[in-house]
Design a protein around this motif. Structure first.
Motif, PDB file in Angstrom:
ATOM      1  N   UNK A 119     -10.518   7.524  -6.880  1.00 61.03           N
ATOM      2  CA  UNK A 119     -10.484   7.564  -8.330  1.00 61.03           C
ATOM      3  C   UNK A 119      -9.047   7.415  -8.801  1.00 61.03           C
ATOM      4  N   UNK A 120      -8.843   7.033 -10.073  1.00 64.86           N
ATOM      5  CA  UNK A 120      -7.471   6.962 -10.594  1.00 64.86           C
ATOM      6  C   UNK A 120      -6.769   8.309 -10.483  1.00 64.86           C
ATOM      7  N   UNK A 121      -5.459   8.270 -10.368  1.00 62.43           N
ATOM      8  CA  UNK A 121      -4.698   9.503 -10.123  1.00 62.43           C
ATOM      9  C   UNK A 121      -4.729  10.461 -11.303  1.00 62.43           C
ATOM     10  N   UNK A 230      -7.253  -2.608  -6.597  1.00 68.63           N
ATOM     11  CA  UNK A 230      -7.223  -3.154  -5.239  1.00 68.63           C
ATOM     12  C   UNK A 230      -6.266  -2.359  -4.351  1.00 68.63           C
ATOM     13  N   UNK A 231      -5.122  -1.970  -4.903  1.00 65.98           N
ATOM     14  CA  UNK A 231      -4.150  -1.210  -4.123  1.00 65.98           C
ATOM     15  C   UNK A 231      -4.688   0.158  -3.713  1.00 65.98           C
ATOM     16  N   UNK A 232      -5.504   0.766  -4.554  1.00 65.28           N
ATOM     17  CA  UNK A 232      -6.088   2.057  -4.201  1.00 65.28           C
ATOM     18  C   UNK A 232      -6.917   1.950  -2.921  1.00 65.28           C
ATOM     19  N   UNK A 233      -7.521   0.797  -2.689  1.00 63.66           N
ATOM     20  CA  UNK A 233      -8.296   0.575  -1.475  1.00 63.66           C
ATOM     21  C   UNK A 233      -7.409   0.160  -0.307  1.00 63.66           C
ATOM     22  N   UNK A 234      -6.390  -0.665  -0.583  1.00 67.65           N
ATOM     23  CA  UNK A 234      -5.622  -1.292   0.492  1.00 67.65           C
ATOM     24  C   UNK A 234      -4.498  -0.422   1.041  1.00 67.65           C
ATOM     25  N   UNK A 273       4.412   1.724  -9.549  1.00 66.98           N
ATOM     26  CA  UNK A 273       3.739   2.677 -10.453  1.00 66.98           C
ATOM     27  C   UNK A 273       2.528   3.304  -9.770  1.00 66.98           C
ATOM     28  N   UNK A 274       1.784   2.494  -9.022  1.00 65.19           N
ATOM     29  CA  UNK A 274       0.597   3.006  -8.334  1.00 65.19           C
ATOM     30  C   UNK A 274       0.993   4.000  -7.253  1.00 65.19           C
ATOM     31  N   UNK A 275       2.012   3.652  -6.478  1.00 62.32           N
ATOM     32  CA  UNK A 275       2.464   4.563  -5.429  1.00 62.32           C
ATOM     33  C   UNK A 275       2.980   5.879  -5.999  1.00 62.32           C
TER      34      UNK A 275
END
Length: 325
Positions: A119-121, A230-234, A273-275
């Protein structure tokens, strides 16, 4: 997205929609619309309101026990048309985004099956809701096979305690243990056990409509948002390059870069930002070490994560963990 069937689901656990909406601070006429769209934060308030009103420490178990085909969203009903649990889980994962921001990652574990919820952070989902999401594949397997399928293993970052833990163990046939991600695993036999509800003709009815809705959703989503998803999965698999993301989105790297530039950002900016958001999310959970977090974020070495985190926040991961605890 909530369907009108939500009213029936709430009635099954003795909660009226009016009391839920009042407690959650939402308009009481919300369900006059055919489909109700909520933000993630509003939906989580609704979940917490139902927990409060029902007084049920294991609400997810109660909902799973009351699961009926007629109260499911079309996506779940379509999954029941699948030949077995593996295919049903894949269909759920493919169309989950039509219901909300949670993602299902379906993977092979030996000869068996593993389903992970991501899920989103922010905002962080209530622990009880994540527990329920892991019960859905179990309920689906039992409805489809008409047998008491029990998972091999169930993990949650914040496992239920006390009476809730007992209720989960009684329903699942196995205890919920601590783990870095919400995950449920099944044996190869259960993953392949035929669904008695399999219906190819019904899937041919549901499939085209679900694909159309997903295509409409993808047109409305920003490229940056799709890259982040996609990054959350990869990232946990160590894949953090633009080429891997482009392959996941079925576009070329050049097209990916051009679309991100049109949104006034770059792939590296979205990655950072995702990290950063994921790092803060993981640091708030004491059961995950800093080395494990570095691996989950796709770093080969913890030292690379330390340097990046200091650039993002001006502090170390350990100092940030102390503030987030």
């Amino acid at each position: 997205m909530l369907s009108p069937a939500t009213v029936a689901v709430l009635a099954d656990v003795g909660v009226s929609t009016g009391s839920m909406l009042r407690t959650a601070g939402l308009p009481e006429d919300l369900f006059l619309d055919r489909q109700v769209a909520l933000t993630a934060e509003q939906f989580y308030r609704c979940w917490l309101a139902v927990e409060e009103i029902s007084g049920d420490p294991a609400l997810g178990v109660s909902l799973a026990e009351q699961a009926h085909a007629e109260t499911f969203q079309p996506i779940v009903f379509a999954a029941l048309c699948s030949p077995d649990l593996r295919r049903a889980a894949e269909r759920l994962a493919a169309y989950k985004r039509l219901l909300g921001p949670l993602q299902l990652i379906v993977e092979t574990e030996g000869d068996g099956l593993r389903v992970t919820v991501r899920w989103p952070s922010a905002p962080v989902p209530p622990p009880g809701f994540l527990g329920y999401e892991l019960l859905v594949p179990v309920a689906l397997a039992r409805l489809g096979t008409r047998s008491r399928v029990s998972p091999l293993r169930v993990t949650l970052p914040d496992p239920p305690q006390g009476a809730a833990a007992t209720a989960y163990r009684n329903y699942l046939g196995t205890p919920v243990v601590a783990g870095p991600e919400p995950t449920v695993a099944f044996t190869a036999l259960d993953a392949r056990r035929p669904f008695l509800t399999a219906d190819t003709e019904m899937w041919q009815v549901f499939g085209p409509e679900l694909r159309r809705r997903l295509a409409d959703l993808e047109q409305r989503e920003s490229t940056a948002g799709r890259v982040r998803a996609a990054l959350l999965e990869l990232l946990p698999a160590g894949q953090c390059g633009a080429a891997a993301v482009a392959r996941r989105l079925a576009i070329s790297v050049r097209t990916l870069q051009r679309r991100l530039a049109a949104e006034q950002t770059t792939f590296q900016e979205v990655l950072e930002r995702t990290r950063h958001a994921l790092a803060r999310h993981y640091l708030a959970r004491s059961g995950i070490t800093v080395t494990e977090i570095a691996l989950l974020l796709g770093y080969d070495e913890p030292s690379s994560f330390y340097r990046a985190f200091h650039q993002w926040s001006g502090t170390t991961p350990q100092q940030a963990r102390g503030l987030l605890a």
